[in-house]
Scaffold this active site. Structure first.
Site, PDB file in Angstrom:
ATOM      1  N   GLU A  36     -10.055  10.873   1.914  1.00 42.45           N
ATOM      2  CA  GLU A  36      -9.576  12.232   1.711  1.00 42.45           C
ATOM      3  C   GLU A  36      -9.109  12.301   0.260  1.00 42.45           C
ATOM      4  O   GLU A  36      -8.316  11.462  -0.164  1.00 42.45           O
ATOM      5  CB  GLU A  36      -8.402  12.499   2.673  1.00 42.45           C
ATOM      6  CG  GLU A  36      -7.997  13.943   2.662  1.00 42.45           C
ATOM      7  CD  GLU A  36      -6.836  14.243   3.616  1.00 42.45           C
ATOM      8  OE1 GLU A  36      -6.484  13.372   4.427  1.00 42.45           O
ATOM      9  OE2 GLU A  36      -6.300  15.353   3.511  1.00 42.45           O
ATOM     10  N   ARG A 263      -5.654  -1.918   9.948  1.00 42.48           N
ATOM     11  CA  ARG A 263      -5.517  -1.586   8.535  1.00 42.48           C
ATOM     12  C   ARG A 263      -4.825  -2.733   7.802  1.00 42.48           C
ATOM     13  O   ARG A 263      -4.162  -3.565   8.414  1.00 42.48           O
ATOM     14  CB  ARG A 263      -4.727  -0.290   8.344  1.00 42.48           C
ATOM     15  CG  ARG A 263      -3.263  -0.355   8.748  1.00 42.48           C
ATOM     16  CD  ARG A 263      -2.519   0.907   8.301  1.00 42.48           C
ATOM     17  NE  ARG A 263      -3.247   2.123   8.582  1.00 42.48           N
ATOM     18  CZ  ARG A 263      -3.547   3.043   7.647  1.00 42.48           C
ATOM     19  NH1 ARG A 263      -3.186   2.885   6.390  1.00 42.48           N
ATOM     20  NH2 ARG A 263      -4.180   4.128   7.974  1.00 42.48           N
ATOM     21  N   LYS A 273       0.007   6.901   1.112  1.00 46.08           N
ATOM     22  CA  LYS A 273      -0.185   7.774  -0.050  1.00 46.08           C
ATOM     23  C   LYS A 273       1.076   8.568  -0.336  1.00 46.08           C
ATOM     24  O   LYS A 273       1.388   8.864  -1.483  1.00 46.08           O
ATOM     25  CB  LYS A 273      -1.324   8.750   0.235  1.00 46.08           C
ATOM     26  CG  LYS A 273      -2.688   8.128   0.112  1.00 46.08           C
ATOM     27  CD  LYS A 273      -3.735   9.203   0.351  1.00 46.08           C
ATOM     28  CE  LYS A 273      -5.072   8.581   0.687  1.00 46.08           C
ATOM     29  NZ  LYS A 273      -5.926   9.519   1.416  1.00 46.08           N
TER      30      LYS A 273
END
Ligand code: ATP
Ligand code: MG
Length: 560
Positions: A36, A263, A273
């Site tokens: 994204e 992850r 982020k």
């Protein structure tokens, strides 16, 4: 830490893919990396990039780079550009397979109309608060929305009017008609489309309705012919929805298959982020490419090679269970990558002057030393000028040495790297008690008495006058705590950057090329920052030679 090995164990994902190919469910492999564009890529993304591009390459397949740009409010072209350059830098080539979810807005919209007509979706008028209240909890089922019974015709009309901009944000949304009593909250009539009156960085003002991630993602995968849609574990509970959407659209087989993996969590770092953005916005670091961050831009700036990051990703592998990886794994991969390819040179980052009293003033003796001691022929040699005044690392001398300190002290000897032995017989102090200079004599061998049965330690050095000045930035872990919770005031390491402006490098470094990497003997691997506006040259420490944090942890354990 168990030592990493470089044999490639077959991951569970590789096994699944092989099974799928074996059973002829798919005739080839198509994966995708779907960032994204709302931030910079970090080393966690590198894990996903290596996995997706690697799987495709290993099977002669394709990997798409697809921007998941369905939320215009948070996205920006700055991020698109940085992501493209980071993926390229990491060494992966998407060829002509660069896609944007926003390119599919028309098709996504048509598919939504089809879901409505098939009775699988309806327009709902509940407010966001009401939606939450109707949703139920993990232990209680949700309640049906009063709009759940709307006819397909009415929903279709409303959905078209939503698209035409006739309603405000939050007034209406499109949701799937699945099961408000499902034990999986993601299946309780999840939202598919919402109204958002924001300009999109690619489609401008064309749209005021935007698809939700869970809807856009599976349809985008299907449009692109993705076979294996690999994502992180938190999407495991979304998989039934992923499959549901494609099934209700009667998407032709073979449909993409979602596979989840753990992850990457890296100790001493934060990768969300949101947190990275906060660190940058609050000025806790110098920007997205501050070498202390785990972003790819930062790691590149610090001097890591793309190969070392790929090696790291290869070694950590992929698992189905969340875990934390020690930063040492990354450090080790960096050292293993750089060790065979960089020159060893001498640099003194915190200089202490040593006057060699038995060395004539004005005399210059040249000592030849190979750049790569293990294979002297490979990188050639250079001359090291030895002069009456030399500089050693302040840290290599103690006025009052503790019992476990074996380097230089008054009355002690040390060996100069590539040179003879210096015997320190006097330390000159300034008014404040700080050592400003050592007085020493040079000899060809240690004096038996002074050596005391121990071989003198080796210290690195440069000539005081025949050396070059530089600024050296010693980077360290940004977070002192191993598993930071995100409390920036309490957890940041105050010593994550120590800048040494008085560093001196051996003469050969006058020719160093920006972007070059070197081992400064005994100190670590360093990168001549191509963005540093010199002179003086600015060197970033890429990594130390040894794991200081493990030692610190050990000392702490022993002390406590
Ligand atoms: P954040 O939650 O910090 O915003 P994200 O996962 O939403 O990150 P995306 O841009 O959506 O960021 O991620 C693109 C791809 O990278 C996704 O497929 C995601 O699964 C993967 N990814 C993101 N973070 C990690 C990580 N720490 N380890 C492995 N893969 C990751
Ligand atoms: Mg995401």
């Amino acid at each position: 830490m168990p030592m990493p090995t470089d044999e490639r164990p077959k991951s569970f994902i590789r096994n699944l893919v092989d099974e799928d190919l074996g059973s002829r469910r798919y005739s080839g492999v198509v994966t995708r990396f779907p960032p994204e564009p709302n931030g910079y890529l970090h080393i966690g993304h590198a894990k996903s990039i290596c996995l997706n591009f690697g799987l495709a390459a290993d099977h002669g397949g394709l990997c798409n780079l697809r921007f998941d740009d369905t939320n215009p409010a948070r996205e920006d072209v700055e991020f698109v550009d940085s992501i493209l350059s980071d993926v390229r830098w990491l060494g992966f080539d998407w060829g002509d397979r660069l896609f944007y979810a926003s390119d599919y807005f028309d098709r996504l919209y048509e598919c939504a109309e089809r879901l409505i007509l098939g009775g699988h979706a309806y327009v709902c008028d509940l407010s966001p608060e009401e939606v939450r209240a109707f949703r139920g909890t993990l232990t209680e089922p949700g309640r049906d929305s009063p709009w759940r019974g709307r006819s397909p015709e009415e929903s279709l009309d409303l959905f078209r009017r939503m698209r035409a901009g006739q309603f405000g944000e939050g007034e209406k949304f499109l949701r799937a008609r699945i099961d408000m009593a499902s034990p999986n909250l993601n299946m309780r009539d999840p939202a598919l489309y919402r109204i958002k009156k924001a300009a999109h960085h690619r489609t401008g003002d064309k749209w005021v309705v935007y698809p939700m991630y869970d809807y856009a993602h599976c349809v985008s995968d299907a449009i692109e012919g993705v076979t294996h849609s690999i994502c992180t574990l938190e999407f495991e509970d979304h998989r039934p929805l992923y499959d549901w959407v494609l099934e209700k659209l009667a998407w032709p087989e073979p449909r993409p298959r979602q596979i989840e993996f753990a992850r990457l969590n890296l100790e001493h770092a934060l990768m969300s982020k949101r947190k990275l953005l906060q660190l940058v916005r609050e000025g806790r670091v110098g920007g997205w490419d501050d070498p202390r961050l785990p972003t790819l831009a930062a790691l590149r700036r610090r001097g890591l090679t793309p190969a070392s990051i790929r090696l790291f990703c290869e070694r950590i592998g992929v698992a189905k269970k969340d875990s934390w990886i020690e930063m040492e794994w990354l450090d080790k991969a960096v050292r293993d990558d750089l060790n065979p390819q960089v020159r060893r040179v001498m640099a003194v980052v915190d200089p202490l002057r040593v006057v060699i009293e038995n060395f004539p003033e004005g005399k210059v003796e040249t000592i030849m030393a190979p750049f790569f001691p293990d294979e002297p022929a490979r990188m050639g040699s250079r001359g090291l000028p030895l002069t009456r005044e030399i500089l050693i690392e302040r840290d290599d001398f103690r006025l009052d040495p503790p019992p476990d300190f074996f380097r230089l002290a008054p009355g002690r000897e040390a060996r100069l790297r590539w040179g003879g032995f210096i015997h320190c017989h006097e330390a000159v102090l300034d008014g404040g008690g700080r050592v400003t200079e050592l007085r020493a004599t040079l000899s060809d061998g240690p004096r038996p008495a002074a050596a005391g049965g121990r071989r003198p330690a080796i210290v690195h050095w440069v000539s005081a006058e025949r050396s070059v000045g530089a600024t050296v930035r010693l980077y360290d872990r940004l977070f002192a705590s191993r598993r930071p919770s995100g409390d920036l005031d309490g957890e940041l390491n105050p010593d994550s950057l120590v800048e040494r402006r008085e560093a001196r490098l051996e003469m050969s470094m006058a020719e160093a090329e920006p972007g070059g990497r070197f081992q400064f003997e005994r100190l670590g691997y360093f990168f001549l920052d191509p963005l540093g506006t010199g002179p003086p040259m600015v060197f970033n420490r890429i990594v130390t030679l040894k794991d200081g944090w493990a030692r610190r942890a050990r000392d702490k354990n022993q002390a406590g």
